[in-house]
Motif scaffolding. Structure first.
Motif, short mmCIF file in Angstrom:
data_model
loop_
_atom_site.label_atom_id
_atom_site.label_comp_id
_atom_site.label_asym_id
_atom_site.label_seq_id
_atom_site.Cartn_x
_atom_site.Cartn_y
_atom_site.Cartn_z
N ILE A 73 6.18 -56.22 -27.98
CA ILE A 73 6.76 -56.58 -26.69
C ILE A 73 8.01 -55.74 -26.44
N TYR A 74 8.10 -55.20 -25.24
CA TYR A 74 9.34 -54.56 -24.79
C TYR A 74 10.07 -55.59 -23.94
N TRP A 75 11.26 -55.99 -24.39
CA TRP A 75 12.01 -57.05 -23.71
C TRP A 75 13.21 -56.42 -23.04
N ASP A 76 13.14 -56.31 -21.73
CA ASP A 76 14.15 -55.57 -20.97
C ASP A 76 15.22 -56.52 -20.44
N VAL A 77 16.44 -56.37 -20.96
CA VAL A 77 17.54 -57.22 -20.51
C VAL A 77 18.36 -56.57 -19.39
N ASP A 78 17.85 -55.48 -18.86
CA ASP A 78 18.46 -54.85 -17.67
C ASP A 78 17.40 -54.05 -16.94
N ALA A 79 16.33 -54.76 -16.54
CA ALA A 79 15.16 -54.09 -15.98
C ALA A 79 15.47 -53.24 -14.75
N PRO A 80 16.29 -53.68 -13.80
CA PRO A 80 16.56 -52.81 -12.65
C PRO A 80 17.11 -51.45 -13.05
N ALA A 81 18.07 -51.44 -13.99
CA ALA A 81 18.64 -50.16 -14.42
C ALA A 81 17.60 -49.32 -15.16
N THR A 82 16.78 -49.95 -15.98
CA THR A 82 15.74 -49.22 -16.71
C THR A 82 14.75 -48.58 -15.74
N LEU A 83 14.31 -49.35 -14.76
CA LEU A 83 13.32 -48.84 -13.81
C LEU A 83 13.90 -47.72 -12.96
N ASP A 84 15.17 -47.83 -12.60
CA ASP A 84 15.81 -46.74 -11.85
C ASP A 84 15.84 -45.47 -12.70
N ALA A 85 16.12 -45.61 -14.00
CA ALA A 85 16.16 -44.45 -14.89
C ALA A 85 14.78 -43.82 -15.03
N ILE A 86 13.75 -44.64 -15.15
CA ILE A 86 12.38 -44.12 -15.25
C ILE A 86 12.01 -43.37 -13.97
N ALA A 87 12.33 -43.96 -12.82
CA ALA A 87 11.98 -43.34 -11.54
C ALA A 87 12.69 -42.00 -11.34
N ALA A 88 13.89 -41.88 -11.91
CA ALA A 88 14.68 -40.66 -11.71
C ALA A 88 14.29 -39.53 -12.66
N ASP A 89 13.48 -39.83 -13.68
CA ASP A 89 13.17 -38.83 -14.71
C ASP A 89 11.66 -38.78 -14.97
N PRO A 90 10.97 -37.78 -14.45
CA PRO A 90 9.52 -37.67 -14.67
C PRO A 90 9.13 -37.57 -16.15
N ARG A 91 10.08 -37.20 -17.00
CA ARG A 91 9.79 -37.05 -18.42
C ARG A 91 10.39 -38.18 -19.26
N HIS A 92 10.77 -39.25 -18.63
CA HIS A 92 11.38 -40.37 -19.35
C HIS A 92 10.42 -40.87 -20.44
N HIS A 93 10.96 -41.13 -21.62
CA HIS A 93 10.11 -41.49 -22.76
C HIS A 93 9.35 -42.80 -22.54
N LEU A 94 9.87 -43.70 -21.72
CA LEU A 94 9.18 -44.97 -21.52
C LEU A 94 7.91 -44.83 -20.69
N ARG A 95 7.75 -43.73 -19.96
CA ARG A 95 6.51 -43.53 -19.21
C ARG A 95 5.31 -43.48 -20.16
N GLU A 96 5.51 -42.92 -21.33
CA GLU A 96 4.44 -42.86 -22.32
C GLU A 96 4.41 -44.11 -23.20
N ALA A 97 5.59 -44.67 -23.48
CA ALA A 97 5.67 -45.78 -24.42
C ALA A 97 5.22 -47.11 -23.83
#
Length: 362
Positions: A111-135
């Motif tokens: 389980i990935y438990w995100d305690v700051d999901a809005p910030a995480t999702l903004d970071a993913i959206a801003a980076d096409p190579r963000h590691h969480l896209r694969e993970a």
């Protein structure tokens, strides 16, 4: 079930706003019969600022904040784990742990438990190579402590098999009414560490309100404010340990909540401080964001403000009796519907469903 949980810190709330959430959730999850081991790095001077001893309901493993340290910790966790949990915002080697747990050769659920999901999702959206896209697609589920449907849909778009909000809540054994203290006494207080993605909103809602009300007293607690220019009627009291939160919230006529930028933008993201303050019986004033009424009823159980001028207007209209009634109603609502015991049952039901699906697929 043997749960191995990688998070920022369970034993220290120093620069660690997630501590209340971890403690409330994991204590109640342990009561349901699960064995919990919490892995946290020796980082950010948190071990020097512990505010609780190791709890009886979880084993705490502190590992060196080095590449070798996190690898040994993960190896130690992987062998006995039935469930591996990686929380966001550990602060050191997050990307490495998130990828390693996703790729680990183990039959354990992940389980990935995100305690700051809005910030995480903004970071993913801003980076096409963000590691969480694969993970993310390799985790069995994503849990978040806020965000509602916008976060759920964004995580599913990022490949999550499932995404479920398990919101912040109240531990009534920890946060409850307490006698006021003179050093915290004020008309309005705020408890928040100084962070780049919240500072402008605190200027807008708290500092501006103080400037508009020079006859009133204001207190701000949290780390980082010692060198921030403030109006003369604002006192910065520094880090406030968990043991002092009840007295802090009980020492002001009202308590202000200010969400971080991304949490306000996504909505449905009440921080831990909302539930802590409500548990202490504080009259809450909050900045405006979608989803407030899912947790507390505006104008009856909480006051909502669009800016500092609105905060100042609320203070002008807030008699001690009205503040007391709002605080009492808010506490009653939270105790009835938003405790960590209720959240833990939600988690347990989710876990049972995941286990059943896994067994059926074998």
């Amino acid at each position: 079930m043997n749960i191995c949980f990688f998070g920022s810190s369970l034993v220290s709330s120093y620069w660690n706003g997630a501590a209340t959430y971890y403690r409330g959730m994991l204590k109640e999850i342990a009561k349901l019969g699960h064995q919990i081991t919490f892995y946290e790095p020796d980082a950010f001077e948190r071990q020097a600022h512990r505010d609780i001893d190791d709890p009886v309901w979880a084993k705490v493993v502190v590992y060196p904040a080095t590449p070798e340290g996190w690898k040994r910790a993960l190896d130690d966790a992987t062998r006995p784990a039935d469930l591996l949990v990686k929380a966001s915002g550990v602060g050191v080697f997050d990307a490495e742990l998130e990828q390693a747990i996703a790729a680990a050769s183990t039959e354990a659920l992940r389980i990935y438990w995100d305690v700051d999901a809005p910030a995480t999702l903004d970071a993913i959206a801003a980076d096409p190579r963000h590691h969480l896209r694969e993970a993310i697609p390799r985790y069995d589920a994503v849990l978040t402590y806020g965000g509602g449907d916008p976060v759920v849909q964004a995580y599913r778009a990022a490949g999550a098999r499932d995404c479920v909000p398990i919101y912040n809540a109240l531990d009534p054994d920890t946060h409850h009414p307490a006698p006021p203290r003179g050093d915290f006494s004020s008309d309005l207080n705020l408890l928040a560490n100084r962070l780049p993605d919240r500072e402008a909103r605190i200027e807008k809602f708290f500092i501006d309100a103080a400037a508009r009300c020079p006859q009133r007293s204001f207190v701000i607690g949290g780390s980082g404010w010692h060198d921030k220019p403030m109006p003369a009627n604002v006192r910065a009291v520094g880090h406030v340990g968990t043991a002092d939160h009840n007295a802090f919230f009980g020492s002001a006529r009202a308590t202000l909540n200010v969400n971080r930028d991304s949490m306000a933008a996504y909505g449905f993201s009440p921080p831990t401080r909302v539930f802590e303050a409500a548990g202490a019986g504080a009259c809450l004033i909050t900045d405006q964001w979608d989803g407030i009424d899912l947790f507390l009823e505006p104008d009856r159980e909480i006051l909502v403000a669009a800016d500092g001028a609105a905060v100042a207007a609320h203070l002008d209209a807030l008699s001690p009796e009205r503040a007391r009634k709002i605080g009492e109603r808010g506490r009653e609502r939270i105790l009835a519907h938003h405790t960590y015991r209720q959240r833990a049952r939600q988690f347990n039901d989710l876990l049972e469903g995941m286990t059943t699906r896994t067994e059926a697929a074998e």
